[in-house]
Motif scaffolding. Structure first.
Motif, PDB file in Angstrom:
ATOM      1  N   ILE B 203      14.507  15.855 -34.530  1.00  0.00           N
ATOM      2  CA  ILE B 203      13.829  15.786 -36.048  1.00  0.00           C
ATOM      3  C   ILE B 203      12.946  14.375 -36.217  1.00  0.00           C
ATOM      4  CG2 ILE B 203      15.141  14.996 -38.017  1.00  0.00           C
ATOM      5  CD1 ILE B 203      16.319  17.539 -38.687  1.00  0.00           C
ATOM      6  N   GLU B 204      12.108  14.592 -36.898  1.00  0.00           N
ATOM      7  CA  GLU B 204      11.358  13.202 -37.425  1.00  0.00           C
ATOM      8  C   GLU B 204      11.446  13.081 -38.866  1.00  0.00           C
ATOM      9  OE1 GLU B 204       7.493  13.400 -35.472  1.00  0.00           O
ATOM     10  OE2 GLU B 204       8.263  14.712 -33.760  1.00  0.00           O
ATOM     11  N   ILE B 303      18.967   7.872 -32.624  1.00  0.00           N
ATOM     12  CA  ILE B 303      17.631   7.319 -33.175  1.00  0.00           C
ATOM     13  C   ILE B 303      16.723   6.962 -31.942  1.00  0.00           C
ATOM     14  CG2 ILE B 303      16.363   6.265 -35.023  1.00  0.00           C
ATOM     15  CD1 ILE B 303      18.963   7.610 -36.054  1.00  0.00           C
ATOM     16  N   THR B 304      15.919   7.651 -31.694  1.00  0.00           N
ATOM     17  CA  THR B 304      15.000   7.381 -30.537  1.00  0.00           C
ATOM     18  C   THR B 304      13.827   6.350 -30.828  1.00  0.00           C
ATOM     19  OG1 THR B 304      13.564   9.242 -30.466  1.00  0.00           O
ATOM     20  CG2 THR B 304      15.637   9.415 -29.256  1.00  0.00           C
ATOM     21  N   SER B 305      13.445   6.470 -32.104  1.00  0.00           N
ATOM     22  CA  SER B 305      12.357   5.475 -32.498  1.00  0.00           C
ATOM     23  C   SER B 305      12.149   5.188 -33.830  1.00  0.00           C
ATOM     24  CB  SER B 305      10.842   5.919 -32.024  1.00  0.00           C
ATOM     25  OG  SER B 305      10.471   6.796 -32.753  1.00  0.00           O
ATOM     26  N   LYS B 326      12.616   8.810 -35.567  1.00  0.00           N
ATOM     27  CA  LYS B 326      12.720  10.113 -34.718  1.00  0.00           C
ATOM     28  C   LYS B 326      14.230  10.056 -34.592  1.00  0.00           C
ATOM     29  CE  LYS B 326       7.810  10.131 -33.613  1.00  0.00           C
ATOM     30  NZ  LYS B 326       6.968   9.941 -32.453  1.00  0.00           N
ATOM     31  N   ILE B 327      14.716  11.445 -34.172  1.00  0.00           N
ATOM     32  CA  ILE B 327      16.111  11.555 -34.050  1.00  0.00           C
ATOM     33  C   ILE B 327      16.192  12.613 -32.704  1.00  0.00           C
ATOM     34  CG2 ILE B 327      18.274  12.380 -34.881  1.00  0.00           C
ATOM     35  CD1 ILE B 327      17.359  11.602 -37.741  1.00  0.00           C
TER      36      ILE B 327
END
Lengths: 459, 459
Positions: B203-204, B303-305, B326-327
């Motif tokens: 998901i963003e 949370i990747t970013s 971004k998740i």
């Protein structure tokens, strides 16, 4: 000395004065552009000559590591205070040229306004002080106060070399008060005393997790994610009511007095209009304070940037090993940047989540500035304004920072009075910059009255 | 049918079989590089011919929008189940070439290991199934089970066209179980049944404040800062004990059974070693679960970013008008990506701070996969392993995702058994890839025993 004599002189010489100001405006003294170095030097000489003509003594063009400072003094009023006048002779670039309705460096008067780059910022406002000197010298043969000028050529490039210059020349620049005309009035016909500027403290945070990015499938859920840790940390900086939740953050803040809060009611902007202009559903800030107070008189802690993980398109499912954030605090008197940063560092240490290491780098310092509105020099300025404009000045603070104002006040240990005669909408830093000549006339009178008042107050 | 006959056949033909595997390895069927398109087609033909030679029927090279799929079947065991064998004939690029101790596409046997690109991933493991067919056909004239092969040429480029292919050909590919050998054993001599893979949901988030960046001096403290709002939102996704705090997030999770948790004790890695390798002070994850469970059998939200504000050097004191994150969630059976994303969206709506708007974009989907360890086909596989290796298999799950495994299981409505014969350290995707020939021999035997067992179980 009679103010009427001075005012009559201004009337009589008005046309010549404005012609001289136009000459000043024709010099494209753009400090940011190397090609204009010759214009800068020519402009410094023009200012020096103008000061000499007005009757100032010991006029000097003093070198700095950047553009020179023009100094002058007149010190023959032994019983009167000494006023140091600050101003700047450099201007912003004129781009975009195509949006000007006239030549930026070919000034014209239209509808009672003088158009041209530098007309309000700051050549027009600076010349008020020079012409006030001339008026007293021509009519009385002397000034009511001792006067020093310190006119720099680098204000539009952040006054890079002026703090060091002031520090080196504290004896030469010593004064009982500092004045400048480089700010704006609240509105037409409404004299304004801006008496406070916020300071700055900047900190950069870096949250380190593992020694490399990790596959979110193989490690996700079992190692601390630096973005999670950073988010927690950043969320901990404010409480649910918009207050900064850093212990000790507000300790050194001088609370707003009832008098100040009353005074602000006259200048509070329309919050509903701001909300609509910004297109936000709600404004949001520290509970118990108005928009105006929040943005001018209360300290803030804002995260100005954040970064972590893969910044390209789409989702790269990794746990980054690093996440960073930058924080800018706006400070109010009498907060000390390093004390505030101490408090933030303590907060960070206390709130660092398990599994990561946080490092902190201090990177911005700027002291807040204030001259109390009941200071005698402020009272004199208020009276001078009232007598000139027929209106009592409003008191304002700015949420921004003009660091050099604080530097003068601190290094010379004297109050600073900002006698701004610009108006909102005069396009400083933009095409079609102009200066309302009504405030040229009233500015000359206000400054003259101010000098007379502070001379009396010393008697 | 007697397993000993089959094993004797493998021994007798070993040298020839390995020569044929070397031929297979000599074809540089690199799917990622367009220049190798000819090699890919040549390789597909080689596989087809190899299947024909083994005794398979209806061999076809079936086009896709990318590289072709090789299909074959043998369906003359009316009372036995049908096994669909998946594998891939494409390989990773060989770069960096200078780190290979031999030519990547000139296979050599050294110290009981076969070196060459594709030796373990997946040509060597795939050929085990082909040669098992050959052994039964040559010794018994028939197979104990019905067999279908579906061999793709795009596994190393994310199986781009295979899901659509499977969906189009569900009738042709219909089977009672799917098997593949494309994973690793837990360690030498330790047979391994990997029975679960995690799914994905991505998901963003985008947090919008005012309609433009704002000066932090003029607006800071009175409008919501999107980075503050985002930080609060991100911090709200986990509780203080490392659990995901999104309501409903765990609703569909099938809890780990006691049997599974017992089984994991045999494969738990050394957490202290991991901690040291990653150079972190503490590991950190969901309370009540081991590192192994956290990373393989529990769902995660990472949370990747994150990004917002000025990304250059130094501090630019603005309130940005936008902040994004971004998740990536790793899911376990029986979570459904869209249900999890529904829960996250609800959470976002409920936790959006005042003064900003948050928008959400779904951008990654992957179902989790599991074959219960007590499923009859898993029991048969376990016995086949035990009889071959003299050791009972361990049960593992992977924290990562191999989406195609779930696609086969879901579209064909059949259990998937991953019979991995690779070993950790065999350098798949890296220079000097190799395959331990001990597991070539044991792999052939295990697969043959497995077929015999599932044939019996149907009787």
């Amino acid at each position: 000395m009679q103010i009427q004599t001075i005012v009559d002189y201004f009337k009589k010489e008005r046309e010549r004065h404005l012609e001289e100001l136009k000459q000043f405006l024709r010099i494209p003294s753009i400090s940011a552009v190397t090609d204009h170095k010759g214009d800068i030097l020519h402009c410094a000489e023009w200012v020096a000559e103008s000061l000499r003509q007005a009757g100032m003594e010991n006029v000097e063009i003093m070198p700095t590591e950047g553009h020179p400072v023009v100094y002058a003094d007149w010190l023959h009023a032994p019983d009167a205070p000494t006023v140091l006048i600050y101003g700047h002779y450099d201007v912003q670039p004129a781009d975009p040229l195509e949006l000007w309705e006239m030549e930026p460096f070919e000034p014209v008067i239209k509808d009672g306004k003088l158009f041209g780059r530098g007309s309000t910022d700051d050549k027009g406002q600076l010349m008020l002080h020079v012409k006030a000197v001339e008026a007293f010298m021509q009519t009385e043969g002397k000034l009511p106060v001792n006067v020093k000028f310190c006119i720099e050529g680098e204000e539009e490039i952040a006054s890079k070399h002026l703090p060091a210059f002031v520090e080196t020349h504290t004896d030469k620049l010593a004064a009982d008060l500092i004045t400048l005309s480089d700010t704006q009035m609240h509105g037409p016909g409404q004299p304004t005393l801006m008496y406070g500027l916020r300071g700055l403290a900047g900190i950069e945070l870096s949250v380190q997790g593992a020694n490399s990015d990790l596959h979110s499938g193989l490690y996700g859920g079992a190692v601390q994610n630096p973005i999670h840790a950073l988010s927690e940390l950043l969320a901990s900086f404010h409480d649910a009511e918009g207050r900064v939740a850093v212990e000790g953050f507000y300790d050194e803040v001088i609370p707003l007095s009832q008098q100040e809060r009353e005074a602000f009611k006259k200048v509070e902007p329309d919050e509903e209009k701001i909300r609509k202009d910004l297109q936000v559903k709600d404004l949001y800030g520290e509970k118990g304070y108005s928009f105006y107070e929040q943005t001018t008189s209360r300290p803030t802690l804002e995260i100005t940037s954040v970064s972590g993980g893969f910044q390209g398109e789409g989702i790269k499912p990794i746990i980054p090993n690093l996440a960073t954030a930058k924080i800018a605090c706006r400070l109010v008197a009498a907060q000390v940047p390093d004390h505030v940063m101490d408090a933030i560092e303590d907060h960070v240490v206390k709130h660092t989540p398990a599994g990561v290491q946080v490092s902190v780098k201090r990177s911005l310092w700027g002291n807040p500035f204030i001259t109390p509105i009941d200071h005698p020099v402020m009272v004199s300025a208020a009276k001078a304004y009232e007598e000139t404009y027929g209106a009592y000045p409003v008191y304002t603070r700015s949420g921004g920072s003009i660091p050099i104002v604080e530097v003068f006040g601190r290094l010379l240990e004297a109050p600073v009075v900002m006698l701004g005669f610009g108006l909102p909408g005069e396009n400083l830093h933009a095409p079609n910059e102009h200066f309302h000549l009504e405030n040229w006339d009233k500015g000359l009178e206000t400054i003259s009255r101010f000098w007379l008042k502070i001379a009396q107050s010393n008697e």
